[in-house]
Enzyme design. Structure first.
Site, short mmCIF file in Angstrom:
data_model
loop_
_atom_site.label_atom_id
_atom_site.label_comp_id
_atom_site.label_asym_id
_atom_site.label_seq_id
_atom_site.Cartn_x
_atom_site.Cartn_y
_atom_site.Cartn_z
N GLY A 59 -11.22 7.84 5.35
CA GLY A 59 -12.35 7.14 4.73
C GLY A 59 -13.67 7.45 5.41
O GLY A 59 -14.01 8.62 5.65
N ARG B 275 -9.19 -3.62 10.70
CA ARG B 275 -7.79 -3.83 10.29
C ARG B 275 -6.96 -4.30 11.49
O ARG B 275 -6.15 -5.20 11.36
CB ARG B 275 -7.21 -2.53 9.71
CG ARG B 275 -5.85 -2.74 9.03
CD ARG B 275 -5.41 -1.54 8.21
NE ARG B 275 -6.42 -1.20 7.22
CZ ARG B 275 -7.31 -0.23 7.35
NH1 ARG B 275 -7.32 0.52 8.42
NH2 ARG B 275 -8.21 -0.01 6.43
N THR C 297 0.85 -1.19 0.00
CA THR C 297 0.00 0.00 0.00
C THR C 297 0.88 1.24 0.00
O THR C 297 2.05 1.17 0.40
CB THR C 297 -0.92 0.04 1.24
OG1 THR C 297 -1.86 1.11 1.11
CG2 THR C 297 -0.15 0.22 2.52
N ASP D 294 -7.55 -5.44 1.85
CA ASP D 294 -8.63 -4.76 1.17
C ASP D 294 -9.77 -4.66 2.18
O ASP D 294 -10.03 -5.61 2.94
CB ASP D 294 -9.07 -5.50 -0.09
CG ASP D 294 -9.74 -4.54 -1.08
OD1 ASP D 294 -9.27 -3.40 -1.21
OD2 ASP D 294 -10.73 -4.93 -1.70
N THR D 295 -10.40 -3.50 2.21
CA THR D 295 -11.43 -3.24 3.22
C THR D 295 -12.70 -2.76 2.56
O THR D 295 -12.65 -2.03 1.57
CB THR D 295 -10.92 -2.15 4.20
OG1 THR D 295 -9.80 -2.66 4.91
CG2 THR D 295 -11.99 -1.73 5.19
P1 IMP Z 1 -9.25 -0.02 0.43
O1 IMP Z 1 -8.96 -1.11 1.40
O2 IMP Z 1 -8.13 0.99 0.39
O3 IMP Z 1 -9.63 -0.51 -0.93
O4 IMP Z 1 -10.46 0.78 1.05
C1 IMP Z 1 -11.73 0.86 0.44
C2 IMP Z 1 -12.48 2.06 0.98
O5 IMP Z 1 -12.79 1.89 2.34
C3 IMP Z 1 -11.76 3.41 0.86
O6 IMP Z 1 -12.73 4.37 0.50
C4 IMP Z 1 -11.27 3.70 2.23
O7 IMP Z 1 -11.25 5.07 2.50
C5 IMP Z 1 -12.30 2.97 3.09
N1 IMP Z 1 -11.62 2.45 4.28
C6 IMP Z 1 -10.67 1.50 4.33
N2 IMP Z 1 -10.27 1.32 5.61
C7 IMP Z 1 -10.99 2.20 6.35
C8 IMP Z 1 -11.01 2.52 7.74
O8 IMP Z 1 -10.26 1.98 8.57
N3 IMP Z 1 -11.90 3.45 8.12
C9 IMP Z 1 -12.73 4.09 7.25
N4 IMP Z 1 -12.74 3.86 5.95
C10 IMP Z 1 -11.87 2.91 5.50
#
Ligand code: IMP
Length: 193
Positions: free
Chosen positions: A149, A177, A7, A68-69
């Site tokens: 986010g 996470r 990342t 991935d979240t």
């Molecule tokens: P990715 O894991 O970077 O693909 O995250 C996908 C979306 O979820 C993005 O819009 C991030 O801003 C949001 N996101 C990921 N982790 C968090 C978190 O810990 N808190 C709030 N939003 C999150």
């Protein structure tokens, strides 16, 4: 042990480095000279985490993990899920994503939601997946300036503050996470024993 975290998201790096302490040396994509925009083309969190981790393992020959979240909202049939980053469109900001979420949930009483993180770890070309979940509710106005986010809209169950009102240690203790990383650490520690 040196591990690449696939990342360049500074918030994620700070969170994960603060959980791992100095047990492992965590390198970012920038640290290994990878400036590629790794395509996240899968339809699941598992798939996207896996694509990112294999990309680094195959192209850089390093042990690596990727996460991935997604935010899964019950009243929206678990959307935006894997599309959380692009919920309001691919060029949109976190603020646009949150505004769209508030709009979609307007007049809906069921505010139950969860964050789900999947981590793919590749050690010596073998993959292992770890999952972390936190349940909570989407509140009706943004509160707090910490985190990133959707944090200002997410209040974890049993807490009076949103993730964006908590400091990083508090969030890490209970977050999606944080929970997935704890499982990753337990696994890595067994390998080192
Ligand atoms: P990715 O894991 O970077 O693909 O995250 C996908 C979306 O979820 C993005 O819009 C991030 O801003 C949001 N996101 C990921 N982790 C968090 C978190 O810990 N808190 C709030 N939003 C999150």
């Amino acid at each position: 042990m040196k591990l690449v975290f696939a990342t360049n998201n500074q918030h994620k790096l700070t969170e994960v480095r603060s959980i791992l302490g100095n047990k492992f040396e965590i390198l970012s994509l920038a640290d290994i000279g990878c400036n590629d925009d790794i395509p996240e083309t899968a339809e699941t969190l598992e798939g996207n985490a896996s694509i990112k981790a294999w990309y680094v393992a195959r192209n850089y020959g390093m042990n690596c993990f990727a996460d991935d979240t997604g935010l899964e909202v019950e009243a929206l049939d678990m959307r935006p899920g894997v599309y959380s980053a692009r919920y309001a469109g691919s060029q949109k900001s976190s603020s646009d994503n949150m505004n769209k979420l508030l709009f979609e949930l307007d007049k809906i009483n069921n505010r139950k939601a969860r964050f789900r993180t999947v981590i793919s770890l590749i050690i010596d070309n073998e993959e292992k997946l770890f999952e972390g979940i936190v349940d909570g509710n989407i509140i009706s106005e943004k509160l707090g300036d910490e985190g990133f986010g959707y944090d200002p809209l997410f209040k974890p169950l049993g807490y009076e503050q949103t993730f964006a009102q908590m400091d990083i240690d508090e969030k890490n203790k209970i977050s999606h996470r944080g929970r997935a990383v704890e499982k990753l650490i337990a696994y890595l520690q067994k390998l080192e024993d």
